[in-house]
Design a protein around this motif. Structure first.
Motif, PDB file in Angstrom:
ATOM      1  N   VAL A  49       0.841  -1.200   0.000  1.00 25.99           N
ATOM      2  CA  VAL A  49       0.000   0.000   0.000  1.00 25.99           C
ATOM      3  C   VAL A  49       0.874   1.247   0.000  1.00 25.99           C
ATOM      4  CG1 VAL A  49      -1.654   1.347   1.334  1.00 25.99           C
ATOM      5  CG2 VAL A  49      -1.995  -1.113   1.061  1.00 25.99           C
ATOM      6  N   LEU A  50       1.870   1.293   0.894  1.00 31.17           N
ATOM      7  CA  LEU A  50       2.717   2.478   1.005  1.00 31.17           C
ATOM      8  C   LEU A  50       3.502   2.747  -0.279  1.00 31.17           C
ATOM      9  CD1 LEU A  50       4.116   2.224   4.653  1.00 31.17           C
ATOM     10  CD2 LEU A  50       2.164   3.522   3.804  1.00 31.17           C
ATOM     11  N   SER A  51       3.825   1.691  -1.010  1.00 29.25           N
ATOM     12  CA  SER A  51       4.571   1.883  -2.261  1.00 29.25           C
ATOM     13  C   SER A  51       3.689   2.425  -3.385  1.00 29.25           C
ATOM     14  CB  SER A  51       5.200   0.560  -2.705  1.00 29.25           C
ATOM     15  OG  SER A  51       4.209  -0.373  -3.108  1.00 29.25           O
ATOM     16  N   SER A  52       2.380   2.479  -3.153  1.00 32.76           N
ATOM     17  CA  SER A  52       1.437   2.887  -4.199  1.00 32.76           C
ATOM     18  C   SER A  52       0.821   4.257  -3.980  1.00 32.76           C
ATOM     19  CB  SER A  52       0.296   1.849  -4.298  1.00 32.76           C
ATOM     20  OG  SER A  52       0.793   0.552  -4.513  1.00 32.76           O
ATOM     21  N   ILE A  53       1.115   4.904  -2.854  1.00 37.65           N
ATOM     22  CA  ILE A  53       0.368   6.116  -2.506  1.00 37.65           C
ATOM     23  C   ILE A  53       0.929   7.392  -3.111  1.00 37.65           C
ATOM     24  CG2 ILE A  53      -0.462   5.122  -0.344  1.00 37.65           C
ATOM     25  CD1 ILE A  53       1.666   6.665   1.149  1.00 37.65           C
ATOM     26  N   HIS A  54       2.215   7.425  -3.448  1.00 32.79           N
ATOM     27  CA  HIS A  54       2.846   8.683  -3.832  1.00 32.79           C
ATOM     28  C   HIS A  54       2.407   9.161  -5.218  1.00 32.79           C
ATOM     29  CE1 HIS A  54       5.360   8.619  -0.313  1.00 32.79           C
ATOM     30  NE2 HIS A  54       5.733   7.388  -0.589  1.00 32.79           N
ATOM     31  N   ASP A  60      -7.746   6.811  -6.220  1.00 37.32           N
ATOM     32  CA  ASP A  60      -7.075   5.999  -7.241  1.00 37.32           C
ATOM     33  C   ASP A  60      -6.191   4.936  -6.594  1.00 37.32           C
ATOM     34  OD1 ASP A  60      -8.263   7.450  -9.283  1.00 37.32           O
ATOM     35  OD2 ASP A  60      -6.627   8.904  -9.376  1.00 37.32           O
ATOM     36  N   THR A  61      -5.546   5.283  -5.488  1.00 34.64           N
ATOM     37  CA  THR A  61      -4.734   4.295  -4.776  1.00 34.64           C
ATOM     38  C   THR A  61      -5.610   3.185  -4.213  1.00 34.64           C
ATOM     39  OG1 THR A  61      -3.053   5.933  -4.174  1.00 34.64           O
ATOM     40  CG2 THR A  61      -3.159   3.935  -2.844  1.00 34.64           C
ATOM     41  N   GLN A 106       2.924  34.120 -10.074  1.00 37.80           N
ATOM     42  CA  GLN A 106       3.964  33.340 -10.743  1.00 37.80           C
ATOM     43  C   GLN A 106       3.947  31.862 -10.383  1.00 37.80           C
ATOM     44  OE1 GLN A 106       7.440  35.764  -9.537  1.00 37.80           O
ATOM     45  NE2 GLN A 106       7.740  36.216 -11.703  1.00 37.80           N
ATOM     46  N   TRP A 107       3.077  31.453  -9.445  1.00 33.10           N
ATOM     47  CA  TRP A 107       3.118  30.054  -9.032  1.00 33.10           C
ATOM     48  C   TRP A 107       1.744  29.541  -8.648  1.00 33.10           C
ATOM     49  CZ3 TRP A 107       2.282  28.287  -3.856  1.00 33.10           C
ATOM     50  CH2 TRP A 107       2.108  29.309  -2.918  1.00 33.10           C
ATOM     51  N   ALA A 108       1.610  28.218  -8.731  1.00 27.43           N
ATOM     52  CA  ALA A 108       0.370  27.547  -8.357  1.00 27.43           C
ATOM     53  C   ALA A 108       0.724  26.159  -7.846  1.00 27.43           C
ATOM     54  CB  ALA A 108      -0.586  27.466  -9.537  1.00 27.43           C
ATOM     55  N   ILE A 109      -0.253  25.514  -7.238  1.00 25.92           N
ATOM     56  CA  ILE A 109      -0.071  24.149  -6.732  1.00 25.92           C
ATOM     57  C   ILE A 109      -1.024  23.211  -7.448  1.00 25.92           C
ATOM     58  CG2 ILE A 109      -0.432  22.645  -4.723  1.00 25.92           C
ATOM     59  CD1 ILE A 109       0.595  24.888  -2.959  1.00 25.92           C
ATOM     60  N   VAL A 110      -0.509  22.053  -7.848  1.00 33.74           N
ATOM     61  CA  VAL A 110      -1.329  20.984  -8.438  1.00 33.74           C
ATOM     62  C   VAL A 110      -1.089  19.741  -7.593  1.00 33.74           C
ATOM     63  CG1 VAL A 110      -1.826  19.598 -10.476  1.00 33.74           C
ATOM     64  CG2 VAL A 110      -1.112  21.994 -10.731  1.00 33.74           C
ATOM     65  N   THR A 111      -2.074  19.382  -6.790  1.00 35.08           N
ATOM     66  CA  THR A 111      -1.921  18.274  -5.854  1.00 35.08           C
ATOM     67  C   THR A 111      -2.964  17.200  -6.094  1.00 35.08           C
ATOM     68  OG1 THR A 111      -1.906  17.684  -3.484  1.00 35.08           O
ATOM     69  CG2 THR A 111      -3.359  19.484  -4.153  1.00 35.08           C
ATOM     70  N   SER A 112      -2.634  15.978  -5.676  1.00 39.79           N
ATOM     71  CA  SER A 112      -3.582  14.876  -5.831  1.00 39.79           C
ATOM     72  C   SER A 112      -4.610  14.839  -4.714  1.00 39.79           C
ATOM     73  CB  SER A 112      -2.828  13.540  -5.879  1.00 39.79           C
ATOM     74  OG  SER A 112      -1.999  13.471  -7.012  1.00 39.79           O
ATOM     75  N   LYS A 140     -11.061  15.142 -13.497  1.00 39.24           N
ATOM     76  CA  LYS A 140     -11.713  13.848 -13.701  1.00 39.24           C
ATOM     77  C   LYS A 140     -10.713  12.713 -13.612  1.00 39.24           C
ATOM     78  CE  LYS A 140     -15.384  15.704 -16.646  1.00 39.24           C
ATOM     79  NZ  LYS A 140     -16.012  15.689 -18.005  1.00 39.24           N
ATOM     80  N   GLN A 141      -9.473  12.993 -14.021  1.00 42.45           N
ATOM     81  CA  GLN A 141      -8.415  11.991 -13.993  1.00 42.45           C
ATOM     82  C   GLN A 141      -7.221  12.542 -13.225  1.00 42.45           C
ATOM     83  OE1 GLN A 141      -8.732   8.908 -15.248  1.00 42.45           O
ATOM     84  NE2 GLN A 141     -10.782   9.342 -15.997  1.00 42.45           N
TER      85      GLN A 141
END
Length: 225
Positions: A49-54, A60-61, A106-112, A140-141
């Motif tokens: 599980v831990l290897s799949s979260i990043h 999705d995980t 000048q900056w933004a954040i794109v997080t899951s 959506k994805q």
């Protein structure tokens, strides 16, 4: 802005797009604690599980590691508990200093993760909130799909090739490249060999600084020796 500094490379862009966890905030201990507890409760292999979260959205995980569970409910639980508990979440080395050199446009954040969780971690790390935050709920994805980075570029009124992504995971780097945006990999959560597809690898944001440029609406990102 830094005027004189020893550096090995200068990267030019208009917009910097940051991933959050592992790039601006160090939340790994908190994340792994909650995911480990969740995995044990569902009798799942914790290390798998831990290897799949990043780099992935929570939902999705869960779909990947536990397809028989109700992913929506489980993701909501994990996101909510991590929003309430930010114990151990701190800024990564160099994050505050780098953001302080950038104008808000000048900056933004794109997080899951969801926006509420992202904001909770930024506050815990005592980092500024961005004008634009693209969360996992805004697409959506999720990563490695490029939707989040393409949406951020559009809303920042920039072409993808005018942007530069800073990531710490392979799904994030793949998302950037699929959006035709170059990526810097930060070695906070993965070894260099796993992130070799990035245009540049650095061990820490401490190696990055903004230097003066004569061009308007341009960021000159210097990489220290």
């Amino acid at each position: 802005m830094t005027k004189k500094k020893d550096y090995s490379k200068v990267l030019i862009c208009r917009i910097l797009l940051f991933d959050l966890d592992g790039v601006l905030v160090d939340s790994i201990a908190n994340v792994e604690r909650h995911w480990s507890e969740w995995a044990r409760r569902h009798q799942l292999d914790v290390q798998q599980v831990l290897s799949s979260i990043h780099g992935r959205r929570t939902i999705d995980t869960i779909r990947l590691v536990a397809p028989k569970l109700q992913a929506d409910n489980e993701a909501r639980y994990l996101d909510d508990i991590q929003t309430l508990d930010t114990n151990g979440v701190v800024a990564t080395a160099g994050a505050a200093e780098l953001l302080a050199q950038l104008a808000p446009e000048q900056w933004a954040i794109v997080t899951s993760g969801p926006a509420t969780l992202a904001r909770a971690r930024l506050r815990a790390a005592k980092l500024p909130l961005p004008r634009l935050l693209i969360s996992g709920n805004d697409v959506k994805q999720g990563k490695p799909d490029p939707e989040g980075y393409l949406k951020a570029a559009e809303l920042m009124r920039a072409e993808p090739e005018e942007c530069l992504v800073i990531e710490d995971s392979l799904p994030g780097i793949e998302a950037a490249h699929s959006a035709h945006i170059p990526a810097i990999a930060v070695g906070t959560t993965h070894p260099r060999a796993e992130l070799k597809s990035a245009e540049l690898w650095i061990p820490s944001l401490k190696l990055l600084s903004i230097i003066d440029t004569e061009e308007e609406n341009e960021i000159a990102l210097a990489v220290s020796e």
